[in-house]
Each structure stands twice: as C-alpha cells, then as structure tokens.
Design a protein around this motif. Structure first.
Motif, mmCIF file in Angstrom:
data_model
loop_
_atom_site.group_PDB
_atom_site.id
_atom_site.type_symbol
_atom_site.label_atom_id
_atom_site.label_comp_id
_atom_site.label_asym_id
_atom_site.label_seq_id
_atom_site.Cartn_x
_atom_site.Cartn_y
_atom_site.Cartn_z
ATOM 1 N N PRO A 32 4.217 8.151 0.369
ATOM 2 C CA PRO A 32 3.252 7.079 0.094
ATOM 3 C C PRO A 32 3.296 6.558 -1.346
ATOM 4 N N ALA A 33 3.548 7.436 -2.299
ATOM 5 C CA ALA A 33 3.596 6.997 -3.709
ATOM 6 C C ALA A 33 4.792 6.082 -3.952
ATOM 7 N N ALA A 34 5.936 6.441 -3.365
ATOM 8 C CA ALA A 34 7.126 5.595 -3.513
ATOM 9 C C ALA A 34 6.923 4.261 -2.816
ATOM 10 N N LEU A 35 6.244 4.282 -1.676
ATOM 11 C CA LEU A 35 5.974 3.035 -0.956
ATOM 12 C C LEU A 35 5.038 2.141 -1.764
ATOM 13 N N LYS A 36 4.007 2.714 -2.361
ATOM 14 C CA LYS A 36 3.076 1.931 -3.192
ATOM 15 C C LYS A 36 3.826 1.262 -4.341
ATOM 16 N N TYR A 37 4.709 2.011 -4.977
ATOM 17 C CA TYR A 37 5.515 1.457 -6.069
ATOM 18 C C TYR A 37 6.379 0.297 -5.572
ATOM 19 N N PRO A 68 -4.134 -6.963 -4.644
ATOM 20 C CA PRO A 68 -2.936 -6.232 -4.201
ATOM 21 C C PRO A 68 -2.687 -6.397 -2.703
ATOM 22 N N PHE A 69 -1.410 -6.316 -2.343
ATOM 23 C CA PHE A 69 -1.065 -6.250 -0.931
ATOM 24 C C PHE A 69 -1.653 -4.964 -0.341
ATOM 25 N N VAL A 70 -2.083 -5.048 0.901
ATOM 26 C CA VAL A 70 -2.672 -3.893 1.577
ATOM 27 C C VAL A 70 -1.565 -3.040 2.198
ATOM 28 N N ILE A 71 -1.683 -1.729 2.019
ATOM 29 C CA ILE A 71 -0.775 -0.767 2.649
ATOM 30 C C ILE A 71 -1.630 0.135 3.528
ATOM 31 N N ALA A 72 -1.545 -0.027 4.830
ATOM 32 C CA ALA A 72 -2.390 0.711 5.761
ATOM 33 C C ALA A 72 -1.673 1.955 6.270
ATOM 34 N N LEU A 89 -1.246 -13.216 3.548
ATOM 35 C CA LEU A 89 -0.549 -13.466 4.809
ATOM 36 C C LEU A 89 0.587 -12.470 5.009
ATOM 37 N N LEU A 90 0.578 -11.421 4.192
ATOM 38 C CA LEU A 90 1.597 -10.372 4.219
ATOM 39 C C LEU A 90 0.899 -9.041 3.988
ATOM 40 N N ALA A 91 1.252 -8.038 4.826
ATOM 41 C CA ALA A 91 0.645 -6.708 4.692
ATOM 42 C C ALA A 91 1.649 -5.654 5.153
ATOM 43 N N PHE A 92 1.318 -4.404 4.868
ATOM 44 C CA PHE A 92 2.233 -3.305 5.160
ATOM 45 C C PHE A 92 1.471 -2.176 5.853
ATOM 46 N N ALA A 93 2.209 -1.403 6.649
ATOM 47 C CA ALA A 93 1.635 -0.233 7.298
ATOM 48 C C ALA A 93 2.733 0.817 7.429
ATOM 49 N N TRP A 94 2.340 2.078 7.544
ATOM 50 C CA TRP A 94 3.339 3.137 7.673
ATOM 51 C C TRP A 94 2.773 4.332 8.427
ATOM 52 N N LYS A 95 3.688 5.046 9.053
ATOM 53 C CA LYS A 95 3.333 6.285 9.746
ATOM 54 C C LYS A 95 4.604 7.113 9.907
ATOM 55 N N ASP A 96 4.545 8.365 9.508
ATOM 56 C CA ASP A 96 5.685 9.278 9.623
ATOM 57 C C ASP A 96 6.918 8.688 8.913
ATOM 58 N N ARG A 97 7.938 8.294 9.693
ATOM 59 C CA ARG A 97 9.177 7.767 9.103
ATOM 60 C C ARG A 97 9.276 6.242 9.174
ATOM 61 N N THR A 98 8.254 5.593 9.738
ATOM 62 C CA THR A 98 8.358 4.159 9.996
ATOM 63 C C THR A 98 7.461 3.339 9.074
ATOM 64 N N LEU A 99 8.046 2.293 8.513
ATOM 65 C CA LEU A 99 7.343 1.316 7.686
ATOM 66 C C LEU A 99 7.327 -0.012 8.427
#
Length: 419
Positions: A32-37, A68-72, A89-99
């Motif tokens: 999650p920290a690398a994804l936030k960066y 900031p862009f939202v990362i769910a 109009l752009l957002a991000f989500a992640w779970k396990d190995r998938t972004l």
C-alpha cells in the motif's frame, strides 16, 4: 487551468455512465505504501486528469482539482465525479495482488489510459523493488516537460480537407445476438485469457490477417460451433482511433469511431485463411483515412452547433445522438495496439480492461491488450457461462494456438454522478 472536454462528455445519462476499469495483476501482493507513492506521482505527471467538473456559463469545463486521488482498499470501484472520489474522474482500488484504475471514458480511451497505467506501474516498481533497469523511452515520468498536445482540445476550428474520399454505402445487418437466458442473471462476467504473441502473430500474418481480424475469425468459428443452426450475420463492431489525421498522437481524449465487419452463416465452412482475407479487407476499408476525416469534420460541425446551445440543450442533443447511434452487434472487438512496457512486464502476471455498462445485454465484448510477449484477451459477457469461452479456446487449439484461461471474475464498473 481549465480544460475543455469533447462533446461526448455531455452525453452522460442514467443508462450511459461510460466508465473504464483497467486491472493490473502483479506477481506479488501489493504494498500500500508503494501504491500511494505511485498514485502521487501520477497526479503530478497528469495535471489534466487531476480535475473536477464545473459549470462555466452554458458549458462544462474540467477545472483543476488539488484534492488527492482516492485509493480504495477492496475490489469495489469508487463512484466518480462525487465526494467519494474527491470530485475526480479517476480513482484507484486494490486487493491482494490486483490494482484497479477506474476512469471516465468521457475523458480518455484505451490509448489515453495506457500511459497513466505505465507511469503508475513504473513508480510502484521503483518504490516496491528499487528498480533501475527499466527502459523509460515510452514511459511518461514526472521529470518530463508536459507537451501541450497531451491536453489541448484535440479538434480544429475548421474542417479538414479531404480529396478522393471513398463513398461507402451503408450496409444492412441482421446480427446474431446472445440470448440473456444463456447467462446467469447476477451481473457482468469476464474470462481473462492469454496467448503468446509469437503464436498468434505468426498464424495471423501467414493468413493475411492482423490481431483484430484473426481474433474476429476465431470468434466466428467458435460461435458457429456454439450456435450451429444460426442463419444470422455475425457482426463485429471495431473501434478505430483517428489521432493520426488530427495530428494529435499524444492526446488523452476519447478519439475513436466504430465501424462494422461481418461474416455470414454461409461462411462457416470456409477456411480460416479465406475468412481472414474477408475480415482484413473490411478492416482496411473501415480504417480508411477519408472516413477518419469525415468523423473529425462531423465533430467540428457538432462543436460549432453546441456553442449555440444552453447547457441543458447540449446534454439533450448529445444524449439523443448517442442513443441513435446504438446498433446491435454480435461482438465488440477492441485492440489498443502493441504497448511497450520497457521491462515492467516482469512484475505483472496479467492485465485486462473492462468497459461498457454494468447492465449489458445481447453482445460479447472482447478487449485485446499486449503484455510483454503475450496477448491478454478479456471476454466480457452479460453473465457467467463458460461454454462460449471453452468453444473459443478449442478453436484456437485446433489452429495450433494455446489459449490459456488465466482468471475469471464477476466485475463491476465504476458509477458516475451526472454533471
């Protein structure tokens, strides 16, 4: 700074939310920290995507949005253009190995989205793995000078000239449509397949084809096995981007028109080589430059007309135009082109793009994307039923091509609050 959206932006309605979901499956569990960066770097690199919808007189504009862009966390997409997405109009989500990258299709197409994803994966890998061996020639970085062609309104003020235009008569189609009863009633479902590029391209080129034409023929052959008694046309709707005639290869906007190709039930016993030639010829005609110019000039005329309308009239005009353009087809087949990942593909096991609407019927949508030495082929259906996909895999196998089922899932596209 405000950015002007293309006229399609005004077509949003309750039945046409028009969002894209790009899925990247990594080899390792996401940090999650690398994804936030990485998301922070994307927001720096793409200011024209860090926007919110605002009214300016009788038109809508995309205004600077510094939230900031939202990362769910979790697979559920964030609703766009509302408080949940910080107005973005752009957002991000992640779970396990998938972004997942969720974005409004009104502000980009596959060619506009691919650079964002590559930038995102680059900075994620940089932070997660401390990499320094990636070829960044085709990856946009925060140190770049952002070129105006990436974000300027793409259409000219006056029509393009066109000489020696082909006059193609409109064709009548009687397409085979998939009965909803073939699928469960629990929502859109995707089967994600992979094929080695060398295998597919070797066969396609030796049979006078391209990725789009060859995959279309494989779909046709599978369907005649799946529906052996059909007498209907098998109709393919194929998007074609026209950045070339605009001279705007870097534009992020949704710059594509669609054309149709077909094979008939009477073609079912013809060899693949012949069918490839049939479809390839239709694709060549569909991509003809004068048709691109006509599409651009139509947008120039539409934009001039839209300037005379109130905001509500703009919306109703575009909703009507889009509604009248809905044509039934058997398959939608989309290919963004050969994407260079610069070595980032070694961190990724699969990618796929989900598109359309959550409430889909009648048609199967196929999106073809490249990942290193593989093609990722996503088959989107109105619901779950593996029968057609198995017929498709068997068709590839009969032609000496291994088509591997990588994953399958029920998917949902992001909702979108109407402007």
């Amino acid at each position: 700074m405000n950015y002007k959206p293309i006229p399609l932006f005004y077509a949003a309605n309750e039945h046409f939310k028009n969002t894209l979901r790009f899925a990247v499956e990594f080899n390792d569990t996401i940090d999650p920290a690398a994804l936030k960066y990485a998301v922070e770097q994307v927001q720096i690199r793409y200011p024209y995507f860090s926007v919110k919808v605002e009214r300016n007189g009788e038109e809508l504009v995309l205004a600077e949005n510094n939230l900031p862009f939202v990362i769910a966390a979790g697979e559920k997409p964030v609703c766009l253009n509302c408080e949940e997405s910080n107005g973005h109009l752009l957002a991000f989500a992640w779970k396990d190995r998938t972004l997942w990258v969720d974005i409004s299709h009104f502000i980009c197409d596959g060619n506009g989205l691919a650079p964002i994803v590559k930038t995102l994966v680059y900075y994620y890998a940089e932070k997660r793995y401390n990499v320094n061996d990636i070829d960044t020639e085709y990856i946009r970085l925060v140190t770049d000078e952002i070129k105006e062609d990436e974000y300027l309104y793409p259409f000219p003020d006056t029509p393009l000239s066109c000489e020696n235009a082909l006059e193609l008569k409109p064709k009548e189609y009687d397409p085979l449509l998939f009965d909803d009863e073939l699928f469960d009633c629990e929502g859109s479902y995707a089967y994600n397949l992979q094929i080695k590029q060398k295998e597919l391209m070797k066969y396609a080129k030796s049979n006078d084809g391209s990725p789009v034409s060859f995959v279309s023929v494989m779909l046709f052959k599978a369907l005649t096995e799946f529906c052996p008694d059909t007498e209907k046309d098998i109709v393919f709707q194929i998007p074609h981007e026209y950045r070339g005639v605009l001279g705007r290869p870097l534009s992020h906007d949704c710059l594509a028109r669609v054309f149709k190709a077909k094979l008939t039930a009477k073609d079912r016993n013809k060899p693949v080589e012949m069918l490839n030639t049939f479809v390839r010829g239709q694709v060549i005609l569909g991509c003809e430059e004068s048709a691109d110019i006509a599409a651009v000039n139509g947008m120039v005329q539409l934009n001039a007309y839209m300037q005379t309308l109130s905001l509500e009239a703009k919306k109703q005009t575009m909703i009507g135009l889009v509604s009248n353009s809905y044509d039934k087809n058997t398959f939608g087949v989309s290919y963004t082109g050969n994407i260079s990942w610069g070595g980032l593909e070694k961190y990724i096991s699969d990618i796929h793009i989900y598109a359309g609407e959550n409430d889909r019927h009648d048609t199967l949508s196929i999106v073809l994307f490249t990942l290193g030495d593989k093609f990722s082929l996503c088959v989107m259906q109105p619901g779950k039923n593996p029968a057609f996909v198995e017929a498709l895999r068997n068709t590839f196998a009969r032609n000496g091509i291994d088509c591997m089922l990588v994953s399958e899932e029920r998917f949902q596209l992001a909702d979108y609050v109407l402007p």
